[in-house]
Write a protein that holds these residues in place. Structure first.
Motif, PDB file in Angstrom:
ATOM      1  N   ILE A 291       5.106 -20.745  26.179  1.00 47.41           N
ATOM      2  CA  ILE A 291       3.668 -20.634  26.465  1.00 47.41           C
ATOM      3  C   ILE A 291       2.937 -20.003  25.277  1.00 47.41           C
ATOM      4  CG2 ILE A 291       1.966 -19.469  27.925  1.00 47.41           C
ATOM      5  CD1 ILE A 291       3.956 -19.778  30.243  1.00 47.41           C
ATOM      6  N   LEU A 334       1.120 -32.784  30.859  1.00 51.81           N
ATOM      7  CA  LEU A 334       0.499 -31.693  31.607  1.00 51.81           C
ATOM      8  C   LEU A 334       0.994 -31.600  33.047  1.00 51.81           C
ATOM      9  CD1 LEU A 334      -3.152 -32.198  30.314  1.00 51.81           C
ATOM     10  CD2 LEU A 334      -1.493 -30.513  29.527  1.00 51.81           C
ATOM     11  N   GLN A 337       2.437 -28.144  34.126  1.00 54.64           N
ATOM     12  CA  GLN A 337       1.426 -27.119  34.375  1.00 54.64           C
ATOM     13  C   GLN A 337       0.782 -27.308  35.743  1.00 54.64           C
ATOM     14  OE1 GLN A 337      -1.470 -26.693  31.216  1.00 54.64           O
ATOM     15  NE2 GLN A 337       0.039 -27.170  29.627  1.00 54.64           N
ATOM     16  N   GLN A 340       3.232 -26.301  38.512  1.00 49.49           N
ATOM     17  CA  GLN A 340       3.408 -24.857  38.631  1.00 49.49           C
ATOM     18  C   GLN A 340       2.284 -24.206  39.427  1.00 49.49           C
ATOM     19  OE1 GLN A 340       3.768 -23.806  34.502  1.00 49.49           O
ATOM     20  NE2 GLN A 340       6.009 -24.080  34.472  1.00 49.49           N
ATOM     21  N   LYS A 377      -6.503 -25.486  34.391  1.00 49.33           N
ATOM     22  CA  LYS A 377      -6.687 -24.053  34.190  1.00 49.33           C
ATOM     23  C   LYS A 377      -7.653 -23.455  35.213  1.00 49.33           C
ATOM     24  CE  LYS A 377      -7.502 -22.727  29.968  1.00 49.33           C
ATOM     25  NZ  LYS A 377      -8.252 -22.429  28.709  1.00 49.33           N
TER      26      LYS A 377
END
Length: 891
Positions: A291, A334, A337, A340, A377
């Motif tokens: 990361i 992606l 991500q 997760q 995000k």
């Protein structure tokens, strides 16, 4: 005169009458004096005479009247003529006055023109055409050249200018007079008397007679010395600015290289370590390293991109690429991500949109990574969906509208414009909570504008955002809409069930299956799936295929697969499992449960189609299926290549080797460009990964040398550039050196795979054989050879024995011919080799021999060494296979 004569005659006639009458009476009466008879009386005799006299007087009066009439007419005619003469005289006087006035005005104009020419700030001169002597030399000419008019007029240039300068002037004058047109001398150095050397711009124009012959030569000069000095100063300033810019670019490039090189090793080795057996603690530490390295790399990329945009040096490329693969690569990158955070990541590209487009795939990928990454995000629950729509398709242009929608925190209306400004986010708390430099959307908006589009956002706080951007792409010349579905003829009408708790995902998969001609049924849970499958069996129309989402509430995909296989009526259905993120042990679990294919979401349509087609070809009984189909096994079915990696950094060497070996390729490593060229001469490679910056010989030099060698001996080995610079112009310099593709460091496995696949596709389109796909490719046409020998092993043995015996001698003769500089002998030896190998129908060897023969025929020995090496290589391959063929035939 005529009137006067008539009047005179009338008077004489009157006198004669009177005298005649007196004389007559004097004759009759002599006693009277003659004068007495001149007295008139009233006697009868006198009356007679008086009548006669009266008649005479009448006649006389008539004559006099006629005379006066004629006299009057004459006088009138004379008056008219006199008036006419007076009028004519007035006209003459007027014309004379006008002529005098015109002459005066002409003198004034001439004086004015002379004054103008004399006082012009531009030097003007005039020469006669015959002798080229000056007839006019104005004051500006005096000031410029330093010679007065008195010194110049009436003289030729040789009489006062330096001889070489006068010769040059005379040559220019003759050229202008010969052509009859304006002659311009943009820039010439002239020696002057007082100012020294000056730079002049001179124009010379012939002045012609009415018959077209030259009369004079007009010249106009302009002193451009100061302008040239200013231009030179400007050029020097520009060169200094360009040099400063180059220093800045070199600094950025070196900084990029120095930062990216270690990051490449960190990220690459971390990824390799994460794919091994690790403890939970080790996994946690390496995840943190990954990361951090990814964040550092993104920061470096953003700063470099922003610097290039600010300097106006950001450039786009135009290449043909797959739209769906580009979007899928981003989504796959992606997906972890999103998983997760428990988010569903989906993309939808309608089948009507062409897949093969022309543009800059790297920039489109960068835009999507930025927008989708931001969406993940700022979204804590729900989904992120990427949609693509065709706005306009005209001739070779395709306008696409992308939408990246999320269910995140949203953006307030008053702050939407700020997010596209550099170094700004919606508010400070966002930056603290989620991080970021605030450059991503600024760079993204610039990319959109550069690609003929725009970017905007629609958002509602608490409900999510929709980022829209448009781009203009090109279509290939034939406007071919490449069908990404491939052969779907075996899928027509095939019943399939789709099980996914996410409605968006179900809809997209269903539309894709419909486009392929299948009959999909969509349900949102495992229980509903079992109900639908049993109902279909009852109707005699069982589902041949079940596509299951792995992660569903209540009953996940694995549990559903287990229940399907436990039901004998449902076990015949092939199962394809889709998962957002694979976990260790999933593959074994899939094999135990009879799952035929296991793919990561968002899945490429091409991979899904391959998996469906493959599982439908396998046995329907789960226990008898050979292996589990994954994205790795799909890639392994593609061509395996023999790849040469030219890289000086030891860490990067290991990283590239591991990545390529995992893709199934054979790898050879060279430490610099010189070693790479030596290896290419000794072995055949399908592809070269060439680092740009290496000691001894860098990648650009090595590639240029490779292309020069190939121009002489034929062939083309694709070269993919690897560079840590990633600056403006890098790609162009790589392509100019002869490289085929370009990737920047740190090396990303997906980017590397994409670049290799693109090169491999071009090779296939060009019908260039891949040695990796045919590791033991034969150069002999065995069927043709056996046909020529009639299958006679003894005849084949003799042919092989003769070739093996003569080949070394002929090859040695070609070398000796070259060393002795004998092109005729070289031609004969190559011709003999061509004839020998022709019996075995070896095309590559025939071409090599023909090329060497042509060099000898054309007396061109410079490329001969490379051609001889290529021919020896081909002959060696032919000899080895012929000996093996002869042994197999005899056995």
């Amino acid at each position: 005169m005529k009137t006067h004569r008539i009047l005179g005659l009338s008077v004489i006639f009157f006198v004669l009458i009177c005298v005649g009458d007196a004389a007559f009476e004097s004759f009759l009466f002599p006693e009277k004096p003659f004068l007495d008879f001149l007295v008139f009386d009233v006697s009868g005799h006198a009356i007679f005479h008086r009548s006669v006299v009266t008649l005479g007087f009448v006649i006389f009066g008539l004559i006099v009247s006629r005379a006066f009439s004629l006299h009057r007419a004459a006088e009138m005619a004379l008056e008219q003529r006199t008036a006419k003469f007076a009028e004519t005289n007035l006209l003459l006087e007027k014309e004379i006055a006008e002529r005098k006035q015109a002459e005066e005005e002409g003198k004034q104009v001439k004086a004015l023109l002379h004054s103008i020419v004399e006082n012009l700030p531009t030097p003007v001169f005039l020469k006669d055409a015959e002798h080229l002597k000056y007839v006019l030399w104005n004051r500006a000419s005096e000031d410029l050249y330093g010679y007065s008019s008195a010194e110049v007029v009436g003289k030729a240039a040789h009489e006062f200018f330096p001889s070489d300068q006068a010769d040059r002037f005379q040559m220019q004058d003759r050229e202008a007079l010969r052509s009859g047109k304006l002659l311009s001398i943009p820039e010439q150095a002239v020696d002057t008397r007082r100012q020294g050397a000056r730079v002049l711009h001179t124009k010379k124009l012939p002045i012609l007679h009415e018959d077209g012959t030259p009369a004079y030569l007009l010249g106009i000069s302009e002193d451009i010395t100061e302008r040239k000095q200013a231009e030179m100063a400007l050029i020097q300033a520009r060169e200094a600015a360009e040099q400063a810019s180059r220093f800045k670019s070199e600094f950025l490039a070196n900084m990029s290289h120095e930062i990216r090189t270690p990051i490449n090793g960190i990220i690459g080795m971390t990824e390799l370590a994460l794919s091994t057996e690790l403890t939970a603690e080790q996994q946690e530490y390496l995840d943190a390293v990954k990361i951090s390295a990814d964040s550092l790399l993104k920061l470096v990329n953003d700063i470099l991109d922003f610097s290039k945009i600010e300097a106006g040096k950001m450039e786009l490329i135009d290449v043909e690429f797959s739209l769906r693969d580009t979007v899928a690569d981003v989504m796959t990158m992606l997906a972890l991500q999103a998983h997760q955070k428990g988010l569903e990541l989906v993309y939808d590209i309608p089948p009507s949109i062409p897949d093969s487009v022309i543009g800059d795939p790297g920039r489109i990928r960068q835009i999507l990574v930025n927008l989708v990454g931001n969406a993940i995000k700022f979204t804590s629950a729900g989904e992120v969906v990427v949609g693509v729509q065709s706005v306009l398709e005209v001739q070779d242009d395709l306008h696409l509208h992308f939408v990246v929608a999320d269910t995140g925190i949203g953006i307030p209306l008053e702050k939407r414009d700020r997010i596209f400004r550099a170094f700004e986010q919606a508010d400070g708390s966002t930056s603290k909570q989620f991080g970021g430099t605030g450059l991503g959307l600024t760079i993204t908006s610039q990319f959109c504008r550069m690609m003929g589009g725009n970017i905007w956002v629609e958002s509602e706080v608490g409900k999510g955002s929709q980022f829209h951007f448009s781009v203009r792409l090109g279509l290939n010349a034939e406007r071919v809409k490449r069908d990404i579905s491939g052969d779907t003829s075996t899928l027509q009408g095939l019943p399939v069930i789709v099980v996914d708790d996410n409605g968006t995902n179900r809809k997209i998969v269903e539309q894709t299956l419909l486009h392929w001609g299948m009959k999909p049924t969509s349900v949102e849970s495992g229980a509903a799936a079992l109900t639908s499958m049993r109902k279909a069996c009852d109707l005699g129309e069982p589902f041949r295929l079940a596509i299951l989402d792995c992660m569903m509430p209540e009953m996940d995909g694995f549990e559903l697969a287990q229940q399907i296989n436990q039901d004998t009526r449902l076990a015949a259905s092939a199962i394809v499992m889709l998962t957002s993120a694979g976990a260790r042990g999933d593959a074994c679990r899939c094999l135990e449960l009879g799952v035929a294919a296991y793919l990561l979401k968002p899945v490429k349509q091409s991979e899904l189609l391959f998996a469906i087609s493959k599982v439908l070809q396998e046995p329907l009984v789960a226990a008898s299926r050979p292996t589990l189909i994954t994205r790795h096994t799909i890639r392994e079915t593609e061509s395996r290549l023999s790849i040469l990696v030219a890289e000086d950094n030891a860490v990067n060497q290991k990283l590239a080797m591991k990545m390529l070996q995992r893709m199934g390729h054979t790898v050879t490593v060279a430490g610099n460009g010189r070693e790479a060229l030596e290896l290419v001469q000794r072995a055949n490679f399908d592809l070269i990964l060439m680092d740009v910056q290496m000691p001894q010989m860098d990648g650009l030099e090595a590639t240029a040398a490779l292309r020069e060698r190939e121009a002489l001996i034929g062939g083309h080995v694709p070269v993919i550039a690897m560079t840590a610079y990633a600056m403006t112009g890098d790609r162009e310099r790589c392509l100019a050196a002869g490289m085929d593709e370009y990737i920047s460091k740190p090396i990303n496995a997906r980017e590397l795979y994409r670049a290799i696949e693109q090169v491999a596709q071009r090779l296939r389109k060009g019908a260039v054989p891949l040695s990796g796909s045919q590791p033991s490719a034969q150069v002999l046409d065995q069927a043709r050879i056996l046909d020529r020998t009639g299958g006679d092993p003894e005849l084949l043995r003799k042919l092989v024995s003769g070739f093996v015996h003569d080949c070394p001698r002929l090859l040695s003769e070609t070398r000796e011919a070259f060393q002795q500089g004998d092109p005729e002998r070289l031609e004969h030896a190559a011709h003999a080799l061509k004839g020998a190998v022709a019996s075995f129908a070896v095309e590559s060897a025939l071409k090599a021999a023909s090329r060497l023969e042509a060099l000898g025929r054309n007396r061109d020995l410079a490329p001969a060494p490379q051609a001889i090496v290529q021919l020896e290589r081909e002959m060696e391959r032919v000899t080895i296979e012929l000996v093996a063929l002869g042994k197999d035939t005899l056995n």
